[in-house]
Design an enzyme around this catalytic site. Sequence first.
Site, PDB file in Angstrom:
ATOM      1  N   LYS A  26      -4.281  -4.052  14.327  1.00 12.78           N
ATOM      2  CA  LYS A  26      -4.015  -3.203  13.156  1.00 12.78           C
ATOM      3  C   LYS A  26      -4.623  -1.814  13.347  1.00 12.78           C
ATOM      4  O   LYS A  26      -5.835  -1.676  13.506  1.00 12.78           O
ATOM      5  CB  LYS A  26      -4.624  -3.840  11.900  1.00 12.78           C
ATOM      6  CG  LYS A  26      -3.876  -5.062  11.431  1.00 12.78           C
ATOM      7  CD  LYS A  26      -2.721  -4.686  10.544  1.00 12.78           C
ATOM      8  CE  LYS A  26      -1.999  -5.945  10.070  1.00 12.78           C
ATOM      9  NZ  LYS A  26      -0.853  -5.646   9.221  1.00 12.78           N
ATOM     10  N   LYS A  57      -2.659  -8.107   3.414  1.00  9.46           N
ATOM     11  CA  LYS A  57      -2.701  -8.253   1.953  1.00  9.46           C
ATOM     12  C   LYS A  57      -1.697  -9.299   1.472  1.00  9.46           C
ATOM     13  O   LYS A  57      -1.921  -9.929   0.440  1.00  9.46           O
ATOM     14  CB  LYS A  57      -2.482  -6.922   1.247  1.00  9.46           C
ATOM     15  CG  LYS A  57      -1.104  -6.405   1.349  1.00  9.46           C
ATOM     16  CD  LYS A  57      -0.609  -5.633   0.180  1.00  9.46           C
ATOM     17  CE  LYS A  57       0.904  -5.718   0.229  1.00  9.46           C
ATOM     18  NZ  LYS A  57       1.477  -5.531   1.579  1.00  9.46           N
ATOM     19  N   GLY A  85       0.824  -1.204   0.000  1.00  8.75           N
ATOM     20  CA  GLY A  85       0.000   0.000   0.000  1.00  8.75           C
ATOM     21  C   GLY A  85       0.859   1.254   0.000  1.00  8.75           C
ATOM     22  O   GLY A  85       0.509   2.276  -0.592  1.00  8.75           O
ATOM     23  N   ASN A  86       2.020   1.158   0.663  1.00  5.65           N
ATOM     24  CA  ASN A  86       2.885   2.339   0.720  1.00  5.65           C
ATOM     25  C   ASN A  86       3.622   2.577  -0.586  1.00  5.65           C
ATOM     26  O   ASN A  86       4.138   3.663  -0.819  1.00  5.65           O
ATOM     27  CB  ASN A  86       3.879   2.199   1.868  1.00  5.65           C
ATOM     28  CG  ASN A  86       3.154   2.144   3.197  1.00  5.65           C
ATOM     29  OD1 ASN A  86       2.204   2.876   3.424  1.00  5.65           O
ATOM     30  ND2 ASN A  86       3.575   1.246   4.059  1.00  5.65           N
ATOM     31  N   LYS A 145       5.412 -11.019   5.674  1.00 12.00           N
ATOM     32  CA  LYS A 145       5.868 -11.351   4.319  1.00 12.00           C
ATOM     33  C   LYS A 145       6.629 -12.671   4.319  1.00 12.00           C
ATOM     34  O   LYS A 145       6.432 -13.527   3.450  1.00 12.00           O
ATOM     35  CB  LYS A 145       6.764 -10.237   3.762  1.00 12.00           C
ATOM     36  CG  LYS A 145       5.999  -8.963   3.462  1.00 12.00           C
ATOM     37  CD  LYS A 145       6.853  -7.958   2.719  1.00 12.00           C
ATOM     38  CE  LYS A 145       6.298  -6.556   2.870  1.00 12.00           C
ATOM     39  NZ  LYS A 145       4.869  -6.413   2.549  1.00 12.00           N
TER      40      LYS A 145
END
Lengths: 310, 310
Positions: A125, A211, A12-13, A269
């Site tokens: 979150k 995500k 997103g960043n 990740k």
Amino acid sequence: MSRDTIVVALGGNALLRRSDPMTVSAQRSNVRIAARALAPICEEHNLVLAHGNGPQVGLLALQAAAYAEVEPYPLDVLGAQTEGMIGYMIEQELGNLVPFERQIATVLTMVEVDPNDPAFDNPTKFVGPQYEPEDAERVASEKGWVFKLDHDKPRRVVASPEPKQIFELEPIRWLIEKGTIVICAGGGGIPTAYLPDGTRTLVGSECVIDKDLAAELLAKNLNADLFIMATDADGVYLDWDTPEQRLLERATPDELRTHEFAAGSMGPKVAAAIRFVEATGKRAAIGSLEDIERIVAGEAGTSIVPSCDT
Amino acid sequence: MSRDTIVVALGGNALLRRSDPMTVSAQRSNVRIAARALAPICEEHNLVLAHGNGPQVGLLALQAAAYAEVEPYPLDVLGAQTEGMIGYMIEQELGNLVPFERQIATVLTMVEVDPNDPAFDNPTKFVGPQYEPEDAERVASEKGWVFKLDHDKPRRVVASPEPKQIFELEPIRWLIEKGTIVICAGGGGIPTAYLPDGTRTLVGSECVIDKDLAAELLAKNLNADLFIMATDADGVYLDWDTPEQRLLERATPDELRTHEFAAGSMGPKVAAAIRFVEATGKRAAIGSLEDIERIVAGEAGTSIVPSCDT
């Protein structure tokens, strides 16, 4: 189509950096940079693109909060809005770079979570703006929201449960089989859950889905040949932030398990990469968006490979 | 698949009536009613569902205006957000009613308009909130927006040019061939235009596209067997609002051309129906969402048929 299928999860960043103003033009210019990096990959591969939405959901939450006449919209609806907005920008910018004949489609994606996922007992979150302490207390009692300190001020936290099922998997697969570039699972997918009444009634769920974990589930279910998580770091580092820090170029899941990674950034990740490699026997990779062609070629980033490959 | 394909254009007001509060729960309950009406059609037909977004774009414009720290988002981006939000709600509610095996996909849809369309010289569509006269004057000079009086107060008007091309047509067609229920062309599609520099660079366009005309283009390009515009009226009336008013059950394009219909409501629907019938030789219909099964059967609403059928 005999092309390989590559699933790329875009941070997103990478689309809107924390330092950027949350304007459309800032989003556009970042999306354009991402599209330039991704377009060459489409020439020889099927591309499936998932993306984050953290800053964008934050903006919509701010806008909704500013317009007090309507109750703020829940996270499933805000997530659906960001899938539309971000998907549109990516589709348009990528479409301006790939041959006109190449089809692109953005498919709205609902993802199932389990209402009994233990994540709901411990929301972690951050979403939306920081609050003044007295406002946070009031909102917490009015809406049942949970707040935690983000730096010095309270901010809403929500659960991030495991993605269990991607509802649009078959349509996505059919489009890939036709060579379509597919943009989907934006923001980890729209969080949904079945009501516990046994009627198989699906409703929105007030949470967010990681995500990278959603993209991993997508890549695994699509039997993708390669799963790449593109971020702003050029790979996984060992002994990060010490004089001994060094890029890990290639590792097996077992090797990765002997190290610890930051829960908020590289941890999920690495976890997603391990899952994909162990489930499929294919390669996963973590690295910088700008290196993506070399990541595909195995010449940049961190490759996570099955044990027998090393 | 040997099923017939039916394209249904669903009025924005069928999903959120002007009298409803603009809450998620009001939208949900209207979407649920629409889904109940539409679900039986899916049993024996391929369904492609387009929908309006007027009230929802208005809400997002209000929210964005309330949060003054970021420039309001342009209409293409707001349109993309509503395609996500409304598409999600329809997909979820319809998915709760059709058999689990039946696939549903919401496909983000960009529609091309011509920047030289004469509509840009005469903006006619109201969007967003009413303004105080002094604010309207300031905003008009700052942003170049055009205002017209809506009842007693100025409100922004934008152009509503002709839809020229649906970019995601092939992916939509491929999904239909697999029997997928497709939700697309929401709000008339995201308005886009090519830059006039000959580079085939597509950008957003600050306008709105009539959803009935966009749905007609979709139905025509898909070679649909039936094109239905579902609204809150039970069909096309002659001598509306007079003692002689009567429902027109069946008419040819030539017959329809002998009458005049209101520019803001039935006019565009009649125009879209005429286009579809003349281009395809198939039937178009205008009627109430709640009658839709009977409209499919030709037993309710107004059917527009080719001349040779009458």
